[in-house]
Design a protein around this motif. Structure first.
Motif, mmCIF file in Angstrom:
data_model
loop_
_atom_site.group_PDB
_atom_site.id
_atom_site.type_symbol
_atom_site.label_atom_id
_atom_site.label_comp_id
_atom_site.label_asym_id
_atom_site.label_seq_id
_atom_site.Cartn_x
_atom_site.Cartn_y
_atom_site.Cartn_z
ATOM 1 N N CYS A 9 6.188 -1.837 -6.734
ATOM 2 C CA CYS A 9 4.905 -2.385 -7.125
ATOM 3 C C CYS A 9 4.657 -2.034 -8.584
ATOM 4 N N GLU B 66 3.603 2.624 -2.632
ATOM 5 C CA GLU B 66 4.050 1.537 -1.752
ATOM 6 C C GLU B 66 4.303 2.057 -0.343
ATOM 7 N N CYS C 291 0.753 -1.875 -1.433
ATOM 8 C CA CYS C 291 0.752 -1.029 -2.625
ATOM 9 C C CYS C 291 -0.683 -0.629 -2.914
#
Length: 123
Positions: free
Chosen positions: A95, A6, A22
């Protein structure tokens, strides 16, 4: 070996915007679902937004109308555009992606891969 990385977090004033990214590295196939979760100090991790292989998306009620999730399939990259940020949006944002299997994309247990997180602070 799949790795999620990320970026894009930071400090922003209330009402401001941030865009999280991400990057999914090492994938040989497209995930069925990818999602953003967040966790504030002393609170449980919660789902923020998710997007599935067909482009369908859903959002937590607290972010509807302010956040937009999207993805670039060619780059295996997931995005979260966050507008009208509020102090209560402050959290570590993670993420997540699955291993391609069908499942409940709203359930944290569905996700196999997680990023290291990026901090968002609204103050």
């Amino acid at each position: 070996h799949v790795q999620l990385v990320e970026s894009g977090g930071g400090l922003v004033q209330p009402g401001g915007s941030l865009r999280l990214s991400c990057s999914a590295e090492g994938y040989r196939f497209e995930p069925y679902c990818m999602a953003w979760f967040r966790q504030a100090p002393g609170k449980e991790r919660e789902a923020v937004a998710r997007i599935d292989i067909d482009g369908g998306s859903s959002y937590a009620d607290s972010v509807k109308g302010r956040f937009t999730v999207s993805k670039d399939n060619a780059k295996y990259t997931l995005y979260l555009q966050m507008n009208s940020l509020k102090p209560e949006d402050s959290a570590m944002y993670y993420c997540a992606a699955d291993n391609g299997a069908l499942g409940d994309c709203t359930d944290q247990r569905h996700y196999t891969y997680w990023g290291q997180g990026t901090q968002v602070t609204v103050s």
